[in-house]
Enzyme design. Structure first.
Site, PDB file in Angstrom:
ATOM      1  N   HIS A 265       6.655  -7.582  17.312  1.00  0.00           N
ATOM      2  CA  HIS A 265       5.484  -8.286  17.915  1.00  0.00           C
ATOM      3  C   HIS A 265       5.210  -9.936  17.898  1.00  0.00           C
ATOM      4  CE1 HIS A 265       3.030  -8.977  21.265  1.00  0.00           C
ATOM      5  NE2 HIS A 265       3.671  -7.930  21.754  1.00  0.00           N
ATOM      6  N   ASP A 317       8.206  -1.920  24.595  1.00  0.00           N
ATOM      7  CA  ASP A 317       9.555  -1.413  25.020  1.00  0.00           C
ATOM      8  C   ASP A 317      10.014  -0.506  24.699  1.00  0.00           C
ATOM      9  OD1 ASP A 317       9.050  -3.092  27.041  1.00  0.00           O
ATOM     10  OD2 ASP A 317       9.549  -5.054  25.513  1.00  0.00           O
TER      11      ASP A 317
HETATM   12  N1  CMC Z   1      14.582  -6.596  14.619  1.00  0.00           N
HETATM   13  C1  CMC Z   1      15.037  -7.204  12.714  1.00  0.00           C
HETATM   14  N2  CMC Z   1      14.117  -7.993  12.673  1.00  0.00           N
HETATM   15  C2  CMC Z   1      13.186  -8.032  13.686  1.00  0.00           C
HETATM   16  C3  CMC Z   1      12.646  -7.721  14.433  1.00  0.00           C
HETATM   17  C4  CMC Z   1      13.595  -6.776  15.255  1.00  0.00           C
HETATM   18  N3  CMC Z   1      13.194  -6.558  16.485  1.00  0.00           N
HETATM   19  N4  CMC Z   1      11.299  -7.992  15.549  1.00  0.00           N
HETATM   20  C5  CMC Z   1      11.375  -9.681  14.308  1.00  0.00           C
HETATM   21  N5  CMC Z   1      12.117  -9.263  12.938  1.00  0.00           N
HETATM   22  C6  CMC Z   1      12.428 -10.116  12.110  1.00  0.00           C
HETATM   23  C7  CMC Z   1      12.228 -11.893  11.896  1.00  0.00           C
HETATM   24  O1  CMC Z   1      14.364 -11.193  12.528  1.00  0.00           O
HETATM   25  C8  CMC Z   1      12.202 -12.729  12.267  1.00  0.00           C
HETATM   26  O2  CMC Z   1      12.596 -12.223  10.019  1.00  0.00           O
HETATM   27  P1  CMC Z   1      12.582 -14.028   8.967  1.00  0.00           P
HETATM   28  O3  CMC Z   1      11.423 -14.132   9.055  1.00  0.00           O
HETATM   29  O4  CMC Z   1      12.924 -13.387   7.624  1.00  0.00           O
HETATM   30  O5  CMC Z   1      13.464 -14.848   9.736  1.00  0.00           O
HETATM   31  C9  CMC Z   1      10.661 -11.847  11.367  1.00  0.00           C
HETATM   32  O6  CMC Z   1      11.188 -10.523  11.656  1.00  0.00           O
HETATM   33  C10 CMC Z   1       9.788 -12.608  12.264  1.00  0.00           C
HETATM   34  O7  CMC Z   1      10.647 -12.266  13.736  1.00  0.00           O
HETATM   35  P2  CMC Z   1      10.703 -13.684  14.974  1.00  0.00           P
HETATM   36  O8  CMC Z   1      11.086 -13.445  16.641  1.00  0.00           O
HETATM   37  O9  CMC Z   1      10.375 -14.904  14.445  1.00  0.00           O
HETATM   38  O10 CMC Z   1       8.885 -13.410  15.137  1.00  0.00           O
HETATM   39  P3  CMC Z   1       8.624 -13.399  16.713  1.00  0.00           P
HETATM   40  O11 CMC Z   1       7.335 -13.420  17.169  1.00  0.00           O
HETATM   41  O12 CMC Z   1       9.078 -15.271  17.688  1.00  0.00           O
HETATM   42  O13 CMC Z   1       8.826 -12.781  18.406  1.00  0.00           O
HETATM   43  C11 CMC Z   1       9.915 -10.848  19.455  1.00  0.00           C
HETATM   44  C12 CMC Z   1       9.227 -11.320  18.612  1.00  0.00           C
HETATM   45  C13 CMC Z   1       8.727  -9.771  19.717  1.00  0.00           C
HETATM   46  C14 CMC Z   1      10.450 -12.125  20.212  1.00  0.00           C
HETATM   47  C15 CMC Z   1      11.093 -10.325  18.060  1.00  0.00           C
HETATM   48  O14 CMC Z   1       9.840  -9.652  16.809  1.00  0.00           O
HETATM   49  C16 CMC Z   1      12.020  -9.839  18.775  1.00  0.00           C
HETATM   50  O15 CMC Z   1      13.175 -10.111  18.510  1.00  0.00           O
HETATM   51  N6  CMC Z   1      11.867  -7.923  18.949  1.00  0.00           N
HETATM   52  C17 CMC Z   1      13.239  -7.370  19.572  1.00  0.00           C
HETATM   53  C18 CMC Z   1      12.914  -7.639  21.305  1.00  0.00           C
HETATM   54  C19 CMC Z   1      11.892  -7.006  21.677  1.00  0.00           C
HETATM   55  O16 CMC Z   1      11.581  -5.435  21.323  1.00  0.00           O
HETATM   56  N7  CMC Z   1      11.240  -7.384  22.649  1.00  0.00           N
HETATM   57  C20 CMC Z   1       9.984  -6.777  23.313  1.00  0.00           C
HETATM   58  C21 CMC Z   1       8.309  -6.727  22.885  1.00  0.00           C
HETATM   59  S1  CMC Z   1       7.411  -6.391  22.828  1.00  0.00           S
HETATM   60  C22 CMC Z   1       6.597  -6.150  24.804  1.00  0.00           C
HETATM   61  C23 CMC Z   1       7.720  -7.556  25.713  1.00  0.00           C
HETATM   62  O17 CMC Z   1       7.466  -8.967  25.797  1.00  0.00           O
HETATM   63  O18 CMC Z   1       8.203  -6.883  26.578  1.00  0.00           O
END
Ligand code: CMC
Length: 384
Positions: A265, A317
């Protein structure tokens, strides 16, 4: 000319505060507050219509205000038959249920002679219309386009969540299912400047109408990194056989540098407080439906391994998708169900935005070329 000092902010506007809001706030330590009330408190004690009033109007309703709000929502349940006739023509096309919500919402605008109004009272009425009619559109759009069934007229003696489930399934849900569904609607209702809300506010900031702004919000919610994650997480979990398989799946996914859906998140780094409530709901479901124990154990294993490997917590989710699954709801509906609730937040944010508006118009850090000479000199104007 006055020199402009540009401010560079991180990609994705990460950790950037862009405006004030008094609607809701999420805190990295694991707190979510709607208009001053903590999410767990509202989920345990409130219900959809009451929390919707709180989000929209900024305070809890007294008895009369609540009664009036509920009657207005009920009066707005009907949707013109022509919209369902258009839906019939969309059978078999390349649409998902959330696209049908968007199409239905835009068609609704055509039946609202004051769609453009931005006075506070008119906007509250538009919000009530949209919240109420979107439920009828979602249930019946799904029935017509994806199930080849007749639409079902709303009932006026049922609450918002109960009536939605009634229209979807054709029978009044039991108290257990409708209460659980109603609690998920509270959990999803608002979440400060998340991507779909910010999208809605961007559209509002141009002083475009509330229908266009919410339609844009729906488009943003659809994405798998946002609301689309509840469907993806459930599909993923259904492929996992047991806890060992969960461990294997996560290790392989992380090794491939892919995302595990339903984890991570932008704000919550330790705990998404909505998952605490959702887990309590799941425990209650298990008392009645022990057949989901294996799924529950798999989900706990996912949490354990993701925390052990990456210190990444589950998000709302990850838990709510499977809760919908235990309620026997079809997976392609999960993101639209999220939208049915978040529409309250979008409407409140739209109203807040237009009332203290400044157009949202950032700048790009242009990294493309300059000074190229266009090779084809056609001289249109000199030849006219
Ligand atoms: N699985 C594996 N690694 C992850 C995940 C995940 N679900 N989420 C974050 N990471 C890692 C990511 O690869 C990154 O690692 P590194 O720094 O080594 O490159 C680090 O954690 C930071 O992640 P980010 O994607 O740069 O973080 P963000 O704040 O830009 O994105 C997010 C947040 C929710 C888009 C992301 O965590 C994600 O893609 N999660 C999976 C999709 C998901 O479950 N979305 C629902 C969000 S919550 C409710 C809603 O909005 O619906």
């Amino acid at each position: 000319m006055e020199r402009i000092e540009y401010v560079r902010v991180p990609k994705g506007l990460e950790n950037v505060i862009v405006d004030k809001s008094s609607i809701s706030v999420s805190d990295p330590e694991g707190e979510l507050i709607y208009r001053g009330y903590e999410i767990g408190d509202l989920a345990e004690n409130s219900f959809f219509e009451e929390t919707a009033y709180l989000i929209l109007k900024g305070k809890l309703p007294n008895e009369d205000e609540l009664g009036d709000f509920i009657s207005k929502l009920k009066r707005e349940r009907d949707v013109p038959d022509e919209i369902f006739e258009i839906f019939i023509k969309l059978k078999g096309k390349y649409l998902t249920p959330i696209d049908v919500q968007r199409i239905g919402l835009e068609l609704l605008m055509a039946y609202d002679e004051k769609w453009y109004s931005q006075s506070y009272d008119d906007l509250i009425l538009r919000a009530i219309k949209i919240i109420s009619k979107l439920a009828t559109i979602t249930a019946n759009g799904y029935r017509i386009i994806f199930k080849n069934k007749e639409p079902i007229k709303p009932r006026y003696d049922l609450g918002h969540s109960e009536n939605f489930l009634y229209m979807l399934k054709g029978e009044v849900p039991d108290n257990f299912s409708s209460r659980i569904f109603d609690i998920t609607m509270i959990l999803y209702m608002d979440h400060d400047f998340n991507a779909s809300t910010f999208t809605t506010r961007c559209v509002g900031s141009t002083l475009s109408d509330i229908y266009s702004a919410i339609s844009a919000g729906l488009g943003a919610l659809k994405g798998p990194l946002h609301g689309g994650a509840n469907e993806k997480a459930t599909e993923m979990l259904l492929k996992i056989k047991d806890e060992n398989d969960a461990e294997r799946y996560i290790m392989e996914t992380l090794a491939k540098k892919e995302k595990v859906m339903g984890f991570g998140h932008r704000v919550y780094k330790k705990l998404d407080p909505r998952t605490a409530v959702a887990k309590k709901i799941f425990a209650k479901i298990l008392e009645k439906k022990p057949q989901y124990l294996n799924m529950y154990k798999i989900m706990l294993k996912f949490e354990e391994v993701m925390w052990r490997e990456r210190k990444i917590p589950a998000n709302v989710d990850f838990w709510i998708g499977p809760i919908y699954y235990t309620l026997d709801l079809d997976i392609p509906l999960y993101t639209p169900l999220f939208a049915l609730s978040r529409v309250v937040g979008w409407a409140a944010h739209y109203i807040e935005q237009v009332q203290e508006n400044k157009i949202i118009r950032p700048k790009a850090d242009y990294v493309g070329p300059r000074g190229l000479n266009f090779p084809y000199k056609r001289n249109w104007l000199s030849k006219l």
